[in-house]
Design a protein around this motif. Structure first.
Motif, PDB file in Angstrom:
ATOM      1  N   LEU A 131       0.817  -1.219   0.000  1.00 21.65           N
ATOM      2  CA  LEU A 131       0.000   0.000   0.000  1.00 21.65           C
ATOM      3  C   LEU A 131       0.850   1.268   0.000  1.00 21.65           C
ATOM      4  O   LEU A 131       0.312   2.369   0.061  1.00 21.65           O
ATOM      5  CB  LEU A 131      -0.933  -0.005   1.210  1.00 21.65           C
ATOM      6  CG  LEU A 131      -1.974  -1.133   1.251  1.00 21.65           C
ATOM      7  CD1 LEU A 131      -2.752  -1.103   2.564  1.00 21.65           C
ATOM      8  CD2 LEU A 131      -2.912  -1.057   0.058  1.00 21.65           C
ATOM      9  N   LYS A 132       2.185   1.075  -0.060  1.00 19.70           N
ATOM     10  CA  LYS A 132       3.134   2.200  -0.103  1.00 19.70           C
ATOM     11  C   LYS A 132       2.992   3.112   1.116  1.00 19.70           C
ATOM     12  O   LYS A 132       2.953   4.341   1.011  1.00 19.70           O
ATOM     13  CB  LYS A 132       2.974   2.994  -1.402  1.00 19.70           C
ATOM     14  CG  LYS A 132       3.297   2.179  -2.654  1.00 19.70           C
ATOM     15  CD  LYS A 132       3.137   2.991  -3.921  1.00 19.70           C
ATOM     16  CE  LYS A 132       3.649   2.245  -5.151  1.00 19.70           C
ATOM     17  NZ  LYS A 132       3.049   0.897  -5.322  1.00 19.70           N
ATOM     18  N   LEU A 133       2.925   2.472   2.275  1.00 19.91           N
ATOM     19  CA  LEU A 133       2.772   3.196   3.533  1.00 19.91           C
ATOM     20  C   LEU A 133       4.073   3.167   4.321  1.00 19.91           C
ATOM     21  O   LEU A 133       4.762   2.148   4.354  1.00 19.91           O
ATOM     22  CB  LEU A 133       1.642   2.588   4.363  1.00 19.91           C
ATOM     23  CG  LEU A 133       0.257   2.645   3.732  1.00 19.91           C
ATOM     24  CD1 LEU A 133      -0.736   1.859   4.572  1.00 19.91           C
ATOM     25  CD2 LEU A 133      -0.203   4.086   3.570  1.00 19.91           C
ATOM     26  N   GLY A 134       4.385   4.266   4.972  1.00 18.72           N
ATOM     27  CA  GLY A 134       5.560   4.332   5.816  1.00 18.72           C
ATOM     28  C   GLY A 134       5.200   4.076   7.264  1.00 18.72           C
ATOM     29  O   GLY A 134       4.738   3.001   7.629  1.00 18.72           O
ATOM     30  N   ALA A 135       5.369   5.101   8.103  1.00 22.50           N
ATOM     31  CA  ALA A 135       5.051   4.951   9.517  1.00 22.50           C
ATOM     32  C   ALA A 135       3.550   5.019   9.742  1.00 22.50           C
ATOM     33  O   ALA A 135       2.836   5.760   9.067  1.00 22.50           O
ATOM     34  CB  ALA A 135       5.751   6.039  10.328  1.00 22.50           C
ATOM     35  N   VAL A 136       3.060   4.234  10.710  1.00 27.70           N
ATOM     36  CA  VAL A 136       1.634   4.172  11.008  1.00 27.70           C
ATOM     37  C   VAL A 136       1.417   4.309  12.510  1.00 27.70           C
ATOM     38  O   VAL A 136       2.302   4.019  13.314  1.00 27.70           O
ATOM     39  CB  VAL A 136       1.005   2.844  10.524  1.00 27.70           C
ATOM     40  CG1 VAL A 136       1.140   2.702   9.020  1.00 27.70           C
ATOM     41  CG2 VAL A 136       1.640   1.637  11.232  1.00 27.70           C
ATOM     42  N   ASP A 137       0.215   4.758  12.871  1.00 23.46           N
ATOM     43  CA  ASP A 137      -0.241   4.721  14.256  1.00 23.46           C
ATOM     44  C   ASP A 137      -0.957   3.392  14.458  1.00 23.46           C
ATOM     45  O   ASP A 137      -1.882   3.071  13.709  1.00 23.46           O
ATOM     46  CB  ASP A 137      -1.202   5.876  14.537  1.00 23.46           C
ATOM     47  CG  ASP A 137      -0.541   7.231  14.391  1.00 23.46           C
ATOM     48  OD1 ASP A 137       0.375   7.525  15.174  1.00 23.46           O
ATOM     49  OD2 ASP A 137      -0.937   7.993  13.483  1.00 23.46           O
ATOM     50  N   ILE A 138      -0.551   2.633  15.449  1.00 22.53           N
ATOM     51  CA  ILE A 138      -1.134   1.311  15.684  1.00 22.53           C
ATOM     52  C   ILE A 138      -2.154   1.380  16.812  1.00 22.53           C
ATOM     53  O   ILE A 138      -1.920   2.002  17.853  1.00 22.53           O
ATOM     54  CB  ILE A 138      -0.045   0.281  16.033  1.00 22.53           C
ATOM     55  CG1 ILE A 138       0.883   0.069  14.827  1.00 22.53           C
ATOM     56  CG2 ILE A 138      -0.669  -1.045  16.450  1.00 22.53           C
ATOM     57  CD1 ILE A 138       2.021  -0.878  15.115  1.00 22.53           C
ATOM     58  N   VAL A 139      -3.291   0.719  16.597  1.00 22.29           N
ATOM     59  CA  VAL A 139      -4.299   0.502  17.632  1.00 22.29           C
ATOM     60  C   VAL A 139      -4.506  -1.003  17.679  1.00 22.29           C
ATOM     61  O   VAL A 139      -4.877  -1.609  16.669  1.00 22.29           O
ATOM     62  CB  VAL A 139      -5.618   1.229  17.308  1.00 22.29           C
ATOM     63  CG1 VAL A 139      -6.637   1.007  18.428  1.00 22.29           C
ATOM     64  CG2 VAL A 139      -5.383   2.718  17.089  1.00 22.29           C
ATOM     65  N   ALA A 140      -4.266  -1.633  18.834  1.00 21.71           N
ATOM     66  CA  ALA A 140      -4.213  -3.093  18.842  1.00 21.71           C
ATOM     67  C   ALA A 140      -4.890  -3.692  20.063  1.00 21.71           C
ATOM     68  O   ALA A 140      -4.958  -3.077  21.130  1.00 21.71           O
ATOM     69  CB  ALA A 140      -2.766  -3.574  18.774  1.00 21.71           C
ATOM     70  N   PRO A 156      10.918  -0.222  14.231  1.00 18.43           N
ATOM     71  CA  PRO A 156      10.474   0.978  14.965  1.00 18.43           C
ATOM     72  C   PRO A 156      10.217   2.171  14.057  1.00 18.43           C
ATOM     73  O   PRO A 156       9.385   3.030  14.382  1.00 18.43           O
ATOM     74  CB  PRO A 156      11.622   1.248  15.947  1.00 18.43           C
ATOM     75  CG  PRO A 156      12.811   0.549  15.354  1.00 18.43           C
ATOM     76  CD  PRO A 156      12.258  -0.665  14.668  1.00 18.43           C
ATOM     77  N   GLU A 157      10.896   2.225  12.924  1.00 13.88           N
ATOM     78  CA  GLU A 157      10.693   3.344  12.002  1.00 13.88           C
ATOM     79  C   GLU A 157       9.333   3.301  11.327  1.00 13.88           C
ATOM     80  O   GLU A 157       8.884   4.301  10.749  1.00 13.88           O
ATOM     81  CB  GLU A 157      11.799   3.346  10.935  1.00 13.88           C
ATOM     82  CG  GLU A 157      11.693   2.262   9.884  1.00 13.88           C
ATOM     83  CD  GLU A 157      12.168   0.881  10.350  1.00 13.88           C
ATOM     84  OE1 GLU A 157      12.140  -0.053   9.521  1.00 13.88           O
ATOM     85  OE2 GLU A 157      12.574   0.753  11.525  1.00 13.88           O
ATOM     86  N   ARG A 158       8.636   2.155  11.410  1.00 12.48           N
ATOM     87  CA  ARG A 158       7.317   2.029  10.792  1.00 12.48           C
ATOM     88  C   ARG A 158       6.187   2.343  11.773  1.00 12.48           C
ATOM     89  O   ARG A 158       5.012   2.277  11.409  1.00 12.48           O
ATOM     90  CB  ARG A 158       7.109   0.599  10.243  1.00 12.48           C
ATOM     91  CG  ARG A 158       8.166   0.092   9.293  1.00 12.48           C
ATOM     92  CD  ARG A 158       8.271   0.909   8.019  1.00 12.48           C
ATOM     93  NE  ARG A 158       7.144   0.774   7.131  1.00 12.48           N
ATOM     94  CZ  ARG A 158       7.093  -0.090   6.098  1.00 12.48           C
ATOM     95  NH1 ARG A 158       8.094  -0.918   5.873  1.00 12.48           N
ATOM     96  NH2 ARG A 158       6.044  -0.095   5.288  1.00 12.48           N
ATOM     97  N   VAL A 159       6.525   2.656  13.022  1.00 12.44           N
ATOM     98  CA  VAL A 159       5.505   2.876  14.055  1.00 12.44           C
ATOM     99  C   VAL A 159       5.613   4.300  14.592  1.00 12.44           C
ATOM    100  O   VAL A 159       6.613   4.674  15.214  1.00 12.44           O
ATOM    101  CB  VAL A 159       5.643   1.872  15.214  1.00 12.44           C
ATOM    102  CG1 VAL A 159       4.509   2.072  16.219  1.00 12.44           C
ATOM    103  CG2 VAL A 159       5.651   0.437  14.694  1.00 12.44           C
ATOM    104  N   ARG A 160       4.578   5.100  14.365  1.00 18.48           N
ATOM    105  CA  ARG A 160       4.532   6.478  14.844  1.00 18.48           C
ATOM    106  C   ARG A 160       4.046   6.541  16.291  1.00 18.48           C
ATOM    107  O   ARG A 160       4.522   7.365  17.087  1.00 18.48           O
ATOM    108  CB  ARG A 160       3.631   7.305  13.925  1.00 18.48           C
ATOM    109  CG  ARG A 160       3.692   8.793  14.130  1.00 18.48           C
ATOM    110  CD  ARG A 160       3.048   9.569  12.987  1.00 18.48           C
ATOM    111  NE  ARG A 160       1.857   8.894  12.479  1.00 18.48           N
ATOM    112  CZ  ARG A 160       1.728   8.439  11.221  1.00 18.48           C
ATOM    113  NH1 ARG A 160       2.727   8.562  10.365  1.00 18.48           N
ATOM    114  NH2 ARG A 160       0.618   7.852  10.822  1.00 18.48           N
ATOM    115  N   SER A 161       3.081   5.696  16.639  1.00 23.47           N
ATOM    116  CA  SER A 161       2.554   5.629  18.007  1.00 23.47           C
ATOM    117  C   SER A 161       1.828   4.305  18.160  1.00 23.47           C
ATOM    118  O   SER A 161       1.490   3.646  17.172  1.00 23.47           O
ATOM    119  CB  SER A 161       1.594   6.795  18.292  1.00 23.47           C
ATOM    120  OG  SER A 161       0.371   6.628  17.576  1.00 23.47           O
ATOM    121  N   MET A 162       1.576   3.919  19.417  1.00 22.30           N
ATOM    122  CA  MET A 162       0.806   2.705  19.689  1.00 22.30           C
ATOM    123  C   MET A 162      -0.214   2.955  20.789  1.00 22.30           C
ATOM    124  O   MET A 162       0.125   3.494  21.845  1.00 22.30           O
ATOM    125  CB  MET A 162       1.711   1.544  20.119  1.00 22.30           C
ATOM    126  CG  MET A 162       2.540   0.954  19.014  1.00 22.30           C
ATOM    127  SD  MET A 162       3.158  -0.720  19.399  1.00 22.30           S
ATOM    128  CE  MET A 162       4.118  -0.419  20.882  1.00 22.30           C
TER     129      MET A 162
END
Length: 324
Positions: A131-140, A156-162
């Motif tokens: 999907l050509k996505l970089g960093a994301v905010d995760i809700v889990a 870690p570079e792919r995660v903006r927040s959790m």
């Protein structure tokens, strides 16, 4: 729904062993005052489903909204439908993507495909790249929270927040209460028992529903069908449903603590206080583990899958974490 499947329900709310826990009101204000938030039903959610054809298989996901991406990771035996209420409330602020894990939901993978948490992580990275996505905010949630922690440790570079809700932690994965379900999967009867919910919705609410929801009425016939139908739709899917649970052992988070102790990712913890599987001690562990923890919010009535019943809480806390 979850591997927490046929656990006995107890009314206790764990209050002992609490360290730096912030207790806040259970019911949040609507995201926008005075505006009734919509709730996507099963038919509408089915209509939104897309598929990414990846080397691992055909990955199902739902996408709504624009802008920075939020990735919603579900528990078991649920699928992305678990997050419909939160997505309804957050798609004005994020491009919300809710994939179905391999072995659950509407994702289709071939028989040889591994279903371990590490394989699920590989699938997510492949999907983000597709999907050509970089960093994301995760809700889990739940086992999705375990995969989220692996993602934070390895990429870690792919995660903006959790935003982590009731889920596995290294010291409690899988929790002891899940062992009976793993044993049912090993005996090859878990899918048959789960399939009974399709013809007996009352049974589903009285067993699984009572164990993981404050108010099991949320399990309407349509919602039960949305969760259960793909799990038992073929001999292969039944076997993969079993294999998903068998892959919960050994502990997929073993050895991850040292890496997460160095994490710079902002983390907010929102915990169902009436969960009989993941205690408040697990929330406190996460709060101590992550240097950038923003603390804990407890939803006193919340059980394992409170996120589905209290989407306003998830939306409020996500927006606070994202500063939007």
């Amino acid at each position: 729904m979850k591997r927490r499947l046929f656990l006995q329900i107890t009314p206790s709310v764990i209050a002992s062993g609490v360290t730096t826990t912030l207790i806040m009101p259970t019911l949040a204000r609507p995201v926008e005052q005075g505006i009734r938030q919509p709730t996507t039903d099963a038919a509408a959610f089915h209509a939104m489903r897309r598929f990414a054809k990846l080397p691992l298989g055909k990955i199902a996901y739902v996408e709504r909204g624009q802008g920075d991406t939020a990735l919603f990771l579900h528990g078991a035996p649920l699928n992305g439908f678990q997050w419909r209420g939160a997505i309804d409330r957050l798609s004005s602020y994020r491009r919300c993507i809710a994939p179905d894990f391999m072995g659950l939901g509407y994702t289709e993978v071939p028989a040889p495909q591994s279903l371990t948490a590490h394989a699920q992580l590989d699938m997510l990275i492949s999907l983000l790249d597709h999907l050509k996505l970089g960093a994301v905010d995760i809700v889990a949630s739940d086992s999705g929270g375990a995969v989220a922690q692996l993602l934070a440790a390895r990429y870690p570079e792919r995660v903006r927040s959790m935003l982590l809700t009731n889920c596995d932690v290294e010291t409690d994965s899988p929790p002891a209460g899940v062992q009976p379900v793993i044993n049912m999967a090993r005996a090859g009867i878990l899918a048959d028992e789960t399939a009974k919910w399709l013809s007996d919705n009352t049974l589903a609410r009285a067993t699984f529903g009572a164990a993981v929801f404050h108010n099991p009425v949320i399990l309407s016939a349509d919602n039960i069908a949305c969760y259960v139908t793909p799990l038992v739709s073929s001999p292969l899917r039944r076997q993969q449903y079993h294999d998903f649970h068998l892959a919960l052992e050994p502990n997929p988070l073993a050895g991850i603590e040292a890496t997460l102790k160095r994490s710079r990712i902002p983390v907010r913890i929102v915990w169902g206080g009436s969960d009989t599987l993941f205690s408040l001690a697990d929330a406190n562990y996460l709060d101590r583990l992550f240097p950038q923890s923003r603390g804990i919010r407890v939803v006193p009535e919340g059980k394992l899958f409170f996120q589905e019943e209290f989407p306003d809480v998830i939306a409020e806390e996500a927006r606070r974490l994202w500063k939007v």
